[in-house]
Every structure is written in C-alpha cells, then in structure tokens.
Write a protein that holds these residues in place. Sequence first.
Motif, mmCIF file in Angstrom:
data_model
loop_
_atom_site.group_PDB
_atom_site.id
_atom_site.type_symbol
_atom_site.label_atom_id
_atom_site.label_comp_id
_atom_site.label_asym_id
_atom_site.label_seq_id
_atom_site.Cartn_x
_atom_site.Cartn_y
_atom_site.Cartn_z
ATOM 1 N N MET A 1 0.497 -1.148 0.049
ATOM 2 C CA MET A 1 -0.015 -0.038 0.077
ATOM 3 C C MET A 1 0.886 1.583 -0.314
ATOM 4 S SD MET A 1 -2.907 1.278 2.685
ATOM 5 C CE MET A 1 -4.276 -0.119 2.296
ATOM 6 N N HIS A 2 0.709 2.511 -0.841
ATOM 7 C CA HIS A 2 1.538 3.872 -0.720
ATOM 8 C C HIS A 2 1.132 4.319 0.095
ATOM 9 C CE1 HIS A 2 2.116 7.555 -1.673
ATOM 10 N NE2 HIS A 2 2.886 7.257 -3.274
ATOM 11 N N PRO A 3 2.875 4.517 1.166
ATOM 12 C CA PRO A 3 2.665 5.240 2.366
ATOM 13 C C PRO A 3 1.428 6.433 2.152
ATOM 14 C CG PRO A 3 4.710 5.381 1.267
ATOM 15 C CD PRO A 3 3.550 4.738 0.228
ATOM 16 N N MET A 4 0.772 7.217 1.966
ATOM 17 C CA MET A 4 -0.367 8.039 1.808
ATOM 18 C C MET A 4 -0.991 7.404 1.634
ATOM 19 S SD MET A 4 1.105 11.714 -0.286
ATOM 20 C CE MET A 4 2.487 12.146 -0.084
ATOM 21 N N LEU A 5 -1.793 6.562 1.328
ATOM 22 C CA LEU A 5 -3.396 5.476 1.064
ATOM 23 C C LEU A 5 -2.472 5.050 2.640
ATOM 24 C CD1 LEU A 5 -5.556 4.888 -0.312
ATOM 25 C CD2 LEU A 5 -3.942 2.800 -0.898
ATOM 26 N N ASN A 6 -2.414 4.745 2.912
ATOM 27 C CA ASN A 6 -2.221 4.217 4.399
ATOM 28 C C ASN A 6 -2.313 5.045 5.285
ATOM 29 O OD1 ASN A 6 -1.388 1.657 6.238
ATOM 30 N ND2 ASN A 6 0.777 2.761 7.492
ATOM 31 N N ILE A 7 -1.747 5.918 5.111
ATOM 32 C CA ILE A 7 -2.677 7.110 6.240
ATOM 33 C C ILE A 7 -3.810 7.780 6.109
ATOM 34 C CG2 ILE A 7 -1.681 9.822 6.466
ATOM 35 C CD1 ILE A 7 -0.011 7.703 7.662
ATOM 36 N N ALA A 8 -4.481 7.988 4.939
ATOM 37 C CA ALA A 8 -5.695 7.510 4.514
ATOM 38 C C ALA A 8 -6.826 6.732 4.932
ATOM 39 C CB ALA A 8 -6.201 7.306 3.148
ATOM 40 N N LYS B 1 -0.102 14.118 11.920
ATOM 41 C CA LYS B 1 0.698 13.570 11.934
ATOM 42 C C LYS B 1 2.349 13.180 11.624
ATOM 43 C CE LYS B 1 -1.648 11.972 16.034
ATOM 44 N NZ LYS B 1 -1.773 10.816 17.233
ATOM 45 N N SER B 2 2.062 12.909 10.334
ATOM 46 C CA SER B 2 2.366 12.239 9.353
ATOM 47 C C SER B 2 3.024 13.443 7.776
ATOM 48 C CB SER B 2 1.742 11.231 8.322
ATOM 49 O OG SER B 2 1.848 9.711 9.800
ATOM 50 N N TYR B 3 1.990 14.868 7.524
ATOM 51 C CA TYR B 3 2.259 15.466 6.938
ATOM 52 C C TYR B 3 1.440 16.838 6.942
ATOM 53 C CZ TYR B 3 2.505 10.833 4.342
ATOM 54 O OH TYR B 3 2.807 9.694 3.577
ATOM 55 N N GLU C 1 -14.241 14.694 11.758
ATOM 56 C CA GLU C 1 -13.237 15.182 10.840
ATOM 57 C C GLU C 1 -12.005 15.743 11.715
ATOM 58 O OE1 GLU C 1 -14.963 18.298 7.818
ATOM 59 O OE2 GLU C 1 -13.702 20.281 9.217
ATOM 60 N N GLN C 2 -12.377 16.213 12.619
ATOM 61 C CA GLN C 2 -11.151 16.831 13.274
ATOM 62 C C GLN C 2 -10.390 15.527 14.129
ATOM 63 O OE1 GLN C 2 -10.156 20.119 13.967
ATOM 64 N NE2 GLN C 2 -8.147 19.265 14.251
ATOM 65 N N ALA C 3 -10.406 13.998 14.078
ATOM 66 C CA ALA C 3 -9.451 13.391 13.845
ATOM 67 C C ALA C 3 -8.783 12.608 12.678
ATOM 68 C CB ALA C 3 -10.613 11.578 13.893
ATOM 69 N N ILE C 4 -9.210 12.574 11.606
ATOM 70 C CA ILE C 4 -8.609 12.545 10.057
ATOM 71 C C ILE C 4 -7.566 13.364 10.288
ATOM 72 C CG2 ILE C 4 -9.306 12.777 7.633
ATOM 73 C CD1 ILE C 4 -12.340 11.360 8.467
ATOM 74 N N ILE C 5 -8.286 15.029 10.599
ATOM 75 C CA ILE C 5 -7.078 15.745 10.293
ATOM 76 C C ILE C 5 -6.242 15.690 11.420
ATOM 77 C CG2 ILE C 5 -6.946 18.264 10.480
ATOM 78 C CD1 ILE C 5 -9.336 19.185 9.668
ATOM 79 N N ALA D 1 -4.540 25.885 3.745
ATOM 80 C CA ALA D 1 -3.235 26.025 3.264
ATOM 81 C C ALA D 1 -2.129 25.719 3.750
ATOM 82 C CB ALA D 1 -2.923 27.248 2.746
ATOM 83 N N GLY D 2 -1.969 24.691 2.864
ATOM 84 C CA GLY D 2 0.014 24.422 3.417
ATOM 85 C C GLY D 2 0.912 24.359 2.226
ATOM 86 N N GLU D 3 2.220 24.376 3.809
ATOM 87 C CA GLU D 3 3.476 25.084 2.800
ATOM 88 C C GLU D 3 3.911 24.521 1.674
ATOM 89 O OE1 GLU D 3 7.022 24.885 5.080
ATOM 90 O OE2 GLU D 3 5.665 26.078 7.277
ATOM 91 N N GLU D 4 2.843 23.069 1.303
ATOM 92 C CA GLU D 4 3.060 21.334 0.481
ATOM 93 C C GLU D 4 1.930 22.089 -0.038
ATOM 94 O OE1 GLU D 4 5.615 17.765 0.844
ATOM 95 O OE2 GLU D 4 5.869 18.757 2.932
ATOM 96 N N ASN D 5 1.005 23.195 -0.930
ATOM 97 C CA ASN D 5 -0.104 23.315 -1.103
ATOM 98 C C ASN D 5 -0.044 22.397 -2.636
ATOM 99 O OD1 ASN D 5 -2.378 23.963 0.058
ATOM 100 N ND2 ASN D 5 -2.537 25.344 -1.575
#
Length: 258
Positions: A1-8, A57-59, A48-52, A73-77
């Motif tokens: 599983m892709h790392p970002m998918l794993n976080i999702a 934590k990872s990104y 929603e807050q739990a998801i965010i 907005a984020g620094e890596e938008n």
Amino acid sequence: MHPMLNIAVRAARAAGKILVKNFDQGSPVEAESKGLNDWVTDMDKAAEQAIINTIKKSYPNHGIIAEESGTQAGEENDFQWVIDPLDGTTNYMRGIPHFCISIALLHKGSVQQAVVYDPMREELFTASRGAGAQLNGRRLRISPKVELKGAILATGFPFKMKNRTPEYLEMFSKLFEHCADIRRAGAAALDLAYVAAARHDAFWEMGLKPWDMLAGELLVREAGGIVSDFQGGHNYIQSGNIAAGAPKALKQMLAQIR
C-alpha cells in the motif's frame, strides 16, 4: 500500500470508530442547519478533526479541504487532502446504518489516493492512481453491463436544489423506462464505491461537492469505469453534476439524460 494511502486508511478508521461508537445510542444526535435541508452534527466535526489530526501527524505541511472546517493552506500545497468525515449525515442522524468516510489526496489537482470507508459493514474501498481499486484487499472491476436494459442504477435526489426537481424527475423518468431499477440510498461516495464494486451498473447525481465525489471518482476509474458530467465532458467537479459507470452503459445513460 502506498504510504499516503496507508495514512488515509488510518485516518478513516479513526473517524469510523468515533461514528460507530456514537451511532444510534437512543438519544438524539446534536445537529445544526448549514442551509436548506443540509445538516451538520457534532459527530461530523469530531470525525473530521480525527482525520485531520491523523494526516497532520505524518504530513503537517499538506493542504486540507474539509467539508466542515473548510480549506487550510499548507507549505506543500501541491498536496491537498479532500475530506468528507460523514457522507450520509441524515442517515446517521436517523439511525440508518448507511454512511461512510471519504478521503481523497490530490497532487497538483489530480486525485492520487482514495479511501471510502463504511464503518458499519467494515468495508474499506481503496484506490491508488494506476494501481487499481480494492475492497478489503480484493481487486474491484466495474460491471460488464453493456446496456441500460437490465441495469441497476443509483442516484441522489437534488434535495438542496428543489427548484431543479422538474429537470431531475425528467431524467429519472427517462432512465427508469430503460433500466431494471433505481436505488437511492443517501450517500454519494458509497454509491460511487458500489459502482466500482459492480453492485450498481451506473450512478448519477446533480449538485454534489468535491468531497462527495473525488474519492469515489478514482475508485470508479481504477475499477475500469468512466466518470463524466451530464454532457459527457470533464466538468463535473465545477458543475457538481456527475455520472459514472461501465463505459457502454454510461454512454446510453448520458443519451437519456441529455
């Protein structure tokens, strides 16, 4: 599983625990109106807050587009997480066990990772661009249906735009004449996931928001389906009018919608 998918997936499961724990406990769910026939509950906000929190934590530098708290907005938008913490709020409020969490990750505007999670049935729909769609680890393929005759369609009523009821009912009538039956279950993200899983042959709805459809869009595409607006183009995110399904059946459906 892709790392970002794993976080999702981790984020969706965290939200799912909150929703299931507080589902149908015999007391009314706190809700407030966001607009005509549009509600938000305390559980939407908590999920929603739990998801965010899980994503951050990872990104921590990624952007967020969330149904309830809006855009951050984020620094890596170039990376944006699009979140619907509770798709099917009315079902949830009424004790109907049909709702889900929807999370999509965009990179430069293109959906790369998707999760639609039904915590009541413990069904986890996932997709990574170019790597296919899965349900609890099993590969998904779109329905092989090649025509509307005999097809099971899914839809959602335009309950926030009742001025468009005559237009919608004309579409419904035309399609109902040609298909086997039509389902209306009340959670667009799950409708799209069910198209990817060949439970529905096609789906259409008007007036959706990006968080309603982005994760489901990738699921359908990675399962071999087509997603379009009502004219057969790619303007569904802007218009909110989406149709999805097996290619040949969808082409016939669009002809009736038009």
